[in-house]
Motif scaffolding. Structure first.
Motif, PDB file in Angstrom:
ATOM      1  N   MET A   1       2.870  -7.855  -3.744  1.00 26.78           N
ATOM      2  CA  MET A   1       1.788  -8.194  -2.819  1.00 26.78           C
ATOM      3  C   MET A   1       0.458  -8.187  -3.573  1.00 26.78           C
ATOM      4  SD  MET A   1       0.783  -6.372   0.782  1.00 26.78           S
ATOM      5  CE  MET A   1      -0.519  -7.045   1.814  1.00 26.78           C
ATOM      6  N   THR A   2      -0.280  -9.274  -3.448  1.00 27.38           N
ATOM      7  CA  THR A   2      -1.546  -9.390  -4.176  1.00 27.38           C
ATOM      8  C   THR A   2      -2.695  -8.771  -3.395  1.00 27.38           C
ATOM      9  OG1 THR A   2      -2.011 -11.566  -3.208  1.00 27.38           O
ATOM     10  CG2 THR A   2      -0.817 -11.520  -5.308  1.00 27.38           C
ATOM     11  N   GLN A   3      -3.710  -8.326  -4.124  1.00 28.82           N
ATOM     12  CA  GLN A   3      -4.923  -7.788  -3.531  1.00 28.82           C
ATOM     13  C   GLN A   3      -6.058  -8.788  -3.721  1.00 28.82           C
ATOM     14  OE1 GLN A   3      -4.239  -3.750  -5.713  1.00 28.82           O
ATOM     15  NE2 GLN A   3      -5.679  -3.317  -4.064  1.00 28.82           N
ATOM     16  N   SER A   4      -6.917  -8.900  -2.727  1.00 29.88           N
ATOM     17  CA  SER A   4      -8.031  -9.838  -2.794  1.00 29.88           C
ATOM     18  C   SER A   4      -9.156  -9.267  -3.646  1.00 29.88           C
ATOM     19  CB  SER A   4      -8.559 -10.139  -1.386  1.00 29.88           C
ATOM     20  OG  SER A   4      -7.564 -10.783  -0.616  1.00 29.88           O
ATOM     21  N   LEU A  29      -6.958 -13.458 -15.230  1.00 22.71           N
ATOM     22  CA  LEU A  29      -6.473 -13.717 -13.870  1.00 22.71           C
ATOM     23  C   LEU A  29      -5.074 -14.331 -13.882  1.00 22.71           C
ATOM     24  CD1 LEU A  29      -9.759 -14.980 -12.195  1.00 22.71           C
ATOM     25  CD2 LEU A  29      -8.485 -12.913 -11.595  1.00 22.71           C
ATOM     26  N   GLU A  30      -4.794 -15.152 -14.883  1.00 20.58           N
ATOM     27  CA  GLU A  30      -3.440 -15.697 -15.022  1.00 20.58           C
ATOM     28  C   GLU A  30      -2.431 -14.570 -15.248  1.00 20.58           C
ATOM     29  OE1 GLU A  30      -3.109 -18.679 -18.005  1.00 20.58           O
ATOM     30  OE2 GLU A  30      -4.614 -19.999 -17.098  1.00 20.58           O
ATOM     31  N   GLN A  31      -2.812 -13.604 -16.074  1.00 20.99           N
ATOM     32  CA  GLN A  31      -1.918 -12.468 -16.331  1.00 20.99           C
ATOM     33  C   GLN A  31      -1.699 -11.628 -15.081  1.00 20.99           C
ATOM     34  OE1 GLN A  31      -2.754 -10.031 -19.764  1.00 20.99           O
ATOM     35  NE2 GLN A  31      -3.299 -11.777 -21.051  1.00 20.99           N
ATOM     36  N   LEU A  32      -2.707 -11.594 -14.210  1.00 20.93           N
ATOM     37  CA  LEU A  32      -2.637 -10.764 -13.007  1.00 20.93           C
ATOM     38  C   LEU A  32      -2.306 -11.576 -11.754  1.00 20.93           C
ATOM     39  CD1 LEU A  32      -5.785  -8.488 -13.576  1.00 20.93           C
ATOM     40  CD2 LEU A  32      -3.386  -7.917 -13.981  1.00 20.93           C
ATOM     41  N   SER A  33      -1.742 -12.756 -11.942  1.00 17.27           N
ATOM     42  CA  SER A  33      -1.505 -13.647 -10.797  1.00 17.27           C
ATOM     43  C   SER A  33      -0.588 -13.038  -9.741  1.00 17.27           C
ATOM     44  CB  SER A  33      -0.914 -14.977 -11.282  1.00 17.27           C
ATOM     45  OG  SER A  33       0.313 -14.765 -11.966  1.00 17.27           O
TER      46      SER A  33
END
Length: 219
Positions: A1-4, A29-33
């Motif tokens: 689940m991603t965080q905003s 951001l790509e690494q943390l997608s």
């Protein structure tokens, strides 16, 4: 689940470390997608707000600004060029490279942001590439209109807003706002309107910073 995560990227289109910082941030951001859902907004800052329309050669400008020799400026540029190459960004520093006024570019970026974050990002990247990779003038209306179209924006509207300066006051006000908030160098990257990171940080530094911000937000 991603965080905003909201990201305010305060920068100038004639700032080499801003190009380095943006490419580092995007790769982070790509690494943390799988962890982060980010919204980036580009905020205006002018490194040379008094630069005349005729511009000035970069080497004497930076030599005078920082009190160093032109040879030292060239050495600094080579370090920046190498950092850019590591990130896949091309810097083409030449003896006749110019420093230009960037106020018109910031007006165009503000409008692009109103059309959508994806358009503003595309325009920002086009502006940085045009200036640093191809030595094009970011104060030239014809160049700006061309880059607006390249970013998927309406070139007719772009030309009109640059000619009538409809965004001049709002951009000036936003520049002043960031100055009053203490931003004195760029890039300054502000996460969730609370946590700031300055400079052209490496990818891993942005990854660590964003994970830290999200961890603090969960507490």
């Amino acid at each position: 689940m991603t965080q905003s995560l909201t990201i305010d990227f305060v920068s100038d289109v004639a700032c080499p470390w801003c190009a380095v910082g943006l490419n580092s941030l995007l790769q982070a951001l790509e690494q943390l997608s799988d962890e982060v859902s980010a919204s980036i907004r580009f905020r205006p800052f002018e490194l040379a707000p008094d630069m005349p329309e005729t511009g000035e050669r970069i080497l004497p400008h930076l030599s005078r600004k920082y009190g160093i020799s032109e040879e030292q400026v060239k050495q600094n540029q080579e370090q920046i060029r190498l950092r850019g190459a590591e990130l896949g960004f091309v810097f083409d520093f030449r003896a006749d490279s110019m420093k230009w006024n960037t106020f018109a570019a910031h007006q165009l970026l503000h409008w692009a942001g109103e059309q959508g974050a994806e358009y503003q990002l595309a325009l920002k990247q086009a502006l940085l590439e045009a200036y640093f990779s191809h030595n094009r003038n970011p104060s030239d209306i014809e160049v700006l209109v061309e880059l607006a179209a390249k970013a998927g924006l309406d070139s007719v509207v772009a030309r009109e807003l640059l000619q009538d300066q409809r965004y001049a006051e709002v951009v000036r006000a936003e520049e002043q706002q960031w100055l009053e908030l203490g931003v004195s160098s760029v890039p300054t990257v502000v996460f969730n309107q609370r946590y700031a990171v300055s400079g052209g940080q490496p990818v891993e530094s942005f990854v660590a910073a964003m994970r830290d911000v999200l961890a603090q937000e969960e507490r």
